[in-house]
Design an enzyme around this catalytic site. Structure first.
Site, PDB file in Angstrom:
ATOM      1  N   LYS A  84       0.853  -1.193   0.000  1.00  0.00           N
ATOM      2  CA  LYS A  84       0.000   0.000   0.000  1.00  0.00           C
ATOM      3  C   LYS A  84       0.891   1.245   0.000  1.00  0.00           C
ATOM      4  O   LYS A  84       1.921   1.275   0.687  1.00  0.00           O
ATOM      5  CB  LYS A  84      -0.896  -0.026   1.241  1.00  0.00           C
ATOM      6  CG  LYS A  84      -1.938   1.089   1.292  1.00  0.00           C
ATOM      7  CD  LYS A  84      -2.854   0.889   2.508  1.00  0.00           C
ATOM      8  CE  LYS A  84      -3.928   1.955   2.595  1.00  0.00           C
ATOM      9  NZ  LYS A  84      -4.822   1.752   3.760  1.00  0.00           N
ATOM     10  N   SER A 159      -9.737   1.740   2.887  1.00  0.00           N
ATOM     11  CA  SER A 159      -8.851   2.470   2.028  1.00  0.00           C
ATOM     12  C   SER A 159      -7.814   1.622   1.303  1.00  0.00           C
ATOM     13  O   SER A 159      -7.216   2.102   0.330  1.00  0.00           O
ATOM     14  CB  SER A 159      -8.142   3.554   2.842  1.00  0.00           C
ATOM     15  OG  SER A 159      -7.249   2.990   3.785  1.00  0.00           O
ATOM     16  N   SER A 183      -9.785  -0.530   7.123  1.00  0.00           N
ATOM     17  CA  SER A 183      -9.233  -0.344   5.781  1.00  0.00           C
ATOM     18  C   SER A 183      -8.550  -1.552   5.162  1.00  0.00           C
ATOM     19  O   SER A 183      -8.228  -1.541   3.981  1.00  0.00           O
ATOM     20  CB  SER A 183      -8.248   0.822   5.779  1.00  0.00           C
ATOM     21  OG  SER A 183      -8.944   2.041   5.831  1.00  0.00           O
TER      22      SER A 183
END
Lengths: 484, 92
Positions: A84, A159, A183
């Site tokens: 990420k 997210s 997330s």
């Protein structure tokens, strides 16, 4: 017999590393198989912001020679991984999916990156996400939305949108995400893969770009629980560069096994079934409870009246911390600097206003409000009270139960564009996931079925602090039983 | 609680942000909805301990200087001059 490219990307991370050890596949073949998939599918799905093709291929050769000489012998040696884009990777852009950090090249590695490198894993690239991890649909990214591989008209969640979509679409066998309020677990659920949010303080946050420091935790998205356990074993453990990282916790990987759950008690809060839950998600939760019973566990229902305070407490605390953490983006040391600014103050204001997106600015303003004179007691202190009440309620529940079972989200993945205009509605969908962050406990999101539109449904299993070995054992057993 | 023009301007100042007219209208509406919702926290009568830290002070590492691996790299993401960060002039 050697494996074809298609076979390679179908393998779990542990199957892939075993095949590499047995010399059925070379590390370069594994990396190439994924790079080919990324080239084919990433233009549509938008999972990656940065693809590290050259670095990955040169690192693959280096890792292969390390494996051949016996120097690299990690359990996941040779396995590609995607990261990420809020986790710092030295020499590689780390953008947080924000215009603010569009050209930021991290000068150092996060601790988790040093650890996956030492294990012999290979970074394929940096994954798309909601800007600064603020969002639940992947749509707040400066680099455009991530599409759900199951249905590209729908959100991949957020997210860690790129992480979940990449694993689901076979653009990475496993990925690192971060989870502040769900997330990792929510996008994993929307995309039909497995997501682990570890106990707060089980994994070093050094090098994770801060959103809400008392809630942030690096997590894992994988094809199954066994892969998540293997990677958790690599990244967890003490780190003197993160004072919140536990010195005592040591994950007992060898005790993780899919076994009969007889004698295990699982609690479901009555409130979980009453907060706008879609019929498909409710049915999958009840079916999953039955599956746990067939594995030998007992199911019981209990009251959790504190649940209604979870979302308000989460957003007050997270935004308060975000308003402080994001003060560093002032155009001075890194990040976007406005060309229009003439004075120092203009440089701060213009750089931030141009560099930060709507959702990030909204949360900074909300955080500034709840911390400001006259409102601090009414909002922030009350939210801290609610966090303590929720933590105590979970501690009490874990005196009676080994695990708590819940939905991950009230519904399956929304159609892209449906949620952005109504931030409050988006926040409310976090009701099942934020509790684990507020209580600091580990939680795993597991695929368990599909709704009427063919979209994946997940369930969430939570355990007491540092209960990852028991949690992942139960999750592995459930995965084998579900046989999806 | 109502976020009006005055409060919005105060929040812009606190957050070092500047909103245009359309954004001001939209953010005021969003913030009012969100604050209405989180206002349910006022039902809670007891106040929690303030500033609860997740770790105890004795778990902090020793306060000792250690070399930075590559200080030059820290400057590469910014406008610099003579090894310092460069900003608009603040004194005449």
């Amino acid at each position: 017999m050697r494996c074809g490219m298609n076979d390679i990307t179908k393998m779990t991370a542990l199957e892939l590393s075993a095949a590499i050890r047995q010399k059925k596949i070379s590390v370069t073949e594994a990396v190439n198989a994924y790079l080919d998939n990324i080239e084919k599918l990433n233009p549509e799905l938008n999972c990656y912001i940065t693809v590290c093709r050259d670095e990955a291929l040169s690192r693959a050769a280096e890792v292969q020679s390390g494996i051949d000489s016996g120097r690299i012998c990690g359990r996941l040696a040779g396995v590609p991984i995607a990261i990420k884009d809020n986790i710092c990777t030295k020499g590689i852009k780390t953008t947080c999916a924000s215009k603010m950090l569009e050209n930021f090249v991290a000068p150092y590695n996060a601790t988790v990156i040093d650890r996956i490198n030492a294990e012999g894993m290979i970074i394929l690239g940096k994954l798309n996400m909601d800007e600064f991890a603020m969002g639940s649909t992947g749509e707040t990214s400066y680099f455009g939305s991530v599409k759900n591989p199951v249905n590209p008209e729908r959100s991949a969640g957020g997210s860690s949108s790129g992480a979940a979509a990449a694993v689901a679409a076979e653009l990475a066998p496993i990925a690192l995400g971060s989870d502040t309020g769900g997330s990792v677990r929510q996008p994993a659920s929307y995309c039909g893969v497995t997501g682990l949010k570890p106990t707060y303080s089980a994994v070093s946050r050094y090098g994770l770009i801060a959103y809400a420091s008392s809630l942030d935790q690096i997590g894992i998205i994988g094809k199954n629980s066994a892969d998540c356990a293997a990677l958790f074993d690599v990244i967890s453990g003490a780190d003197e560069r993160d004072m919140t990282c536990s010195k005592e916790f040591a994950f007992d990987y060898n005790s993780v096994r899919a076994e009969n759950l007889s004698g295990k008690r699982i609690g479901i809060a009555n409130e979980f079934l009453n907060v706008g839950l879609s019929p498909a998600v409710k049915q999958n939760l009840l079916d999953s409870a039955k599956r746990f019973e067939t594995l030998g566990a007992s199911i019981d229902y209990f009251d959790l009246p504190e649940l209604k305070y979870a979302v308000p407490a989460y957003y007050v605390i997270a935004c308060a911390e975000a308003s402080s953490n994001l003060a560093r983006y002032d155009g001075v040391r890194f990040g976007h600097r406005s060309e229009a600014a003439k004075t120092l103050d203009e440089m701060f204001v213009f750089s931030r206003s141009e560099g930060l997106g709507d959702e990030v600015r909204r949360r900074i303003m909300l955080g500034s409000f709840v911390l400001s004179q006259g409102y601090y007691d009414a909002y922030y202190k009350k939210a801290v009270t609610a966090k303590q009440l929720i933590t105590k309620a979970f501690e009490k529940a874990f005196e009676r139960y080994d695990f708590i079972l819940s939905p991950v989200t009230p519904d399956t993945a929304p159609v892209l564009g449906e949620s952005l205009g109504n931030p409050l509605k988006m926040y409310l969908s976090d009701i099942y996931t934020v509790t684990a962050n507020l209580a600091g406990i580990p939680a795993v999101s597991l695929p368990c079925g599909y709704d009427g539109n063919g979209m994946p449904v997940g369930i969430q299993l939570m355990a007491k602090r540092f209960g990852e070995a028991e949690l992942l054992s139960a999750a592995t057993a459930f995965g084998k039983e579900a046989d999806l | 609680m109502t976020v009006d023009n005055g409060l919005l301007t105060q929040l812009e100042a606190l957050g070092k942000l500047s909103l245009d007219a359309e954004e001001r209208e939209r953010f005021a509406k969003d913030l009012n909805e969100i604050l209405d919702y989180v206002g349910m926290l006022s039902e809670l009568s007891s106040d929690g301990e303030d500033g609860v830290c997740p770790v105890s002070a004795d778990s902090l590492r020793a306060d000792e200087a250690a070399p930075t691996e590559n200080p030059e790299a820290l400057l590469e993401n910014a406008e610099t001059a003579d090894g310092c960060f460069r900003v608009p002039r603040t004194v005449e």
